[in-house]
Design a protein around this motif. Sequence first.
Motif, PDB file in Angstrom:
ATOM      1  N   LYS A  68      51.045  72.099   1.665  1.00 44.64           N
ATOM      2  CA  LYS A  68      50.042  73.158   1.667  1.00 44.64           C
ATOM      3  C   LYS A  68      48.770  72.659   2.329  1.00 44.64           C
ATOM      4  CE  LYS A  68      48.556  71.951  -3.036  1.00 44.64           C
ATOM      5  NZ  LYS A  68      48.339  72.457  -4.404  1.00 44.64           N
ATOM      6  N   SER A  69      47.919  73.586   2.705  1.00 46.11           N
ATOM      7  CA  SER A  69      46.660  73.222   3.358  1.00 46.11           C
ATOM      8  C   SER A  69      45.757  72.478   2.376  1.00 46.11           C
ATOM      9  CB  SER A  69      45.944  74.468   3.869  1.00 46.11           C
ATOM     10  OG  SER A  69      46.729  75.143   4.829  1.00 46.11           O
ATOM     11  N   PRO A  70      45.029  71.461   2.836  1.00 44.05           N
ATOM     12  CA  PRO A  70      44.155  70.717   1.924  1.00 44.05           C
ATOM     13  C   PRO A  70      43.003  71.581   1.440  1.00 44.05           C
ATOM     14  CG  PRO A  70      43.776  70.058   4.194  1.00 44.05           C
ATOM     15  CD  PRO A  70      44.989  70.943   4.216  1.00 44.05           C
TER      16      PRO A  70
ATOM     17  N   ASN B  17      52.968  62.009   2.531  1.00 42.42           N
ATOM     18  CA  ASN B  17      52.776  63.169   3.410  1.00 42.42           C
ATOM     19  C   ASN B  17      53.719  64.319   3.084  1.00 42.42           C
ATOM     20  OD1 ASN B  17      50.628  62.199   4.856  1.00 42.42           O
ATOM     21  ND2 ASN B  17      51.857  61.425   6.551  1.00 42.42           N
ATOM     22  N   LYS B  18      54.878  64.011   2.573  1.00 42.40           N
ATOM     23  CA  LYS B  18      55.824  65.065   2.224  1.00 42.40           C
ATOM     24  C   LYS B  18      55.213  66.038   1.228  1.00 42.40           C
ATOM     25  CE  LYS B  18      60.520  65.874   0.523  1.00 42.40           C
ATOM     26  NZ  LYS B  18      61.768  65.251   0.016  1.00 42.40           N
TER      27      LYS B  18
ATOM     28  N   PRO C  45      45.185  64.729   5.083  1.00 43.62           N
ATOM     29  CA  PRO C  45      43.952  64.761   4.269  1.00 43.62           C
ATOM     30  C   PRO C  45      44.192  65.183   2.829  1.00 43.62           C
ATOM     31  CG  PRO C  45      44.010  66.601   5.820  1.00 43.62           C
ATOM     32  CD  PRO C  45      45.149  65.698   6.191  1.00 43.62           C
ATOM     33  N   LEU C  46      43.438  64.556   1.925  1.00 43.80           N
ATOM     34  CA  LEU C  46      43.455  64.926   0.512  1.00 43.80           C
ATOM     35  C   LEU C  46      42.598  66.164   0.273  1.00 43.80           C
ATOM     36  CD1 LEU C  46      42.937  61.293  -0.714  1.00 43.80           C
ATOM     37  CD2 LEU C  46      45.027  62.597  -1.083  1.00 43.80           C
ATOM     38  N   CYS C  47      41.559  66.323   1.075  1.00 45.58           N
ATOM     39  CA  CYS C  47      40.694  67.499   1.020  1.00 45.58           C
ATOM     40  C   CYS C  47      39.889  67.543   2.309  1.00 45.58           C
ATOM     41  CB  CYS C  47      39.773  67.476  -0.210  1.00 45.58           C
ATOM     42  SG  CYS C  47      38.603  66.087  -0.270  1.00 45.58           S
ATOM     43  N   THR C  48      39.195  68.637   2.549  1.00 43.70           N
ATOM     44  CA  THR C  48      38.421  68.791   3.785  1.00 43.70           C
ATOM     45  C   THR C  48      36.928  68.715   3.494  1.00 43.70           C
ATOM     46  OG1 THR C  48      38.490  71.206   3.573  1.00 43.70           O
ATOM     47  CG2 THR C  48      40.192  70.168   4.904  1.00 43.70           C
TER      48      THR C  48
END
Length: 271
Positions: A247-249, A241-242, A114-117
């Motif tokens: 880090k967490s989105p 994805n690397k 994900p790019l963001c949540t």
Amino acid sequence: MMPRDLFQRLSSAGLLAALLQAPVWAENSDIMQVSIGMEKNRAPYTYLDKQQQAQGILVEAITELCKKIPMTCTFSVDHFDTLVGKMHTYQLQGFVVIDTFIYPELDNLKLTAPLCTLQPVLVQLAAEKPRLTPDDFKNTTIGVRAGSLLHLYLLDQYSSVARIRTYQLSEEGIFDLTSKRINALFVDDAFFNQQVKNTVLGTTDSAAQLVSYPVTDVELPPTNMRLALRGNDTTLLNTFNKILQDKSPPNCADLLKSPIMPTPSQPVAQQ
């Protein structure tokens, strides 16, 4: 021009598809160019500004991601279903999936991390008593964007107690909410913060002030706020994805605070 017999040999050997899928390299450059598809009127995520340039928090996030690789990412706009088709005809290397329901395996696609949540919220009139649970919505009407993951969630959790009204764009639901044609609008907090809270409808001076209430413990399929790539394009998938998985989105609404994020003047109300 490619000779006909060579074209046929490439096609029968499956090499033509590989050539079409190959990345494009800028002339006199070592930087790969990747074409990304997006919807044009999904502010604050993806939209076109007055100069018809791609903007939005996901456009900015992808652009920054491409810089880190590095590669040059360009954006083109179309309807969501058309974007899927353009992937199959190798006109795009990827496209942005915001919250539209998609079944990647059926379309031979792979999704990035994900790019963001997304944080769902129920938007309601500030002057009315808050409705926070499904039982609060008995004999009411809730609006939502048609075909979205939030639409599917409402059908599963709220359709037994409330009527569900769908819209092509969430902005249309804002109009119906202020006109009291619906009792709430189910969106995400980034949309609310940019398209509602950031307008006159978010101020206490407005008789039609709108507020949002978070909906917690919402389990949505892991197919939103991502890049869709062709299923066999594992190199590009792993490259994205690397960086994304380092880090967490962030929460999508937090991306609105970026200093490079422009503010859309008005939401586009047509597809």
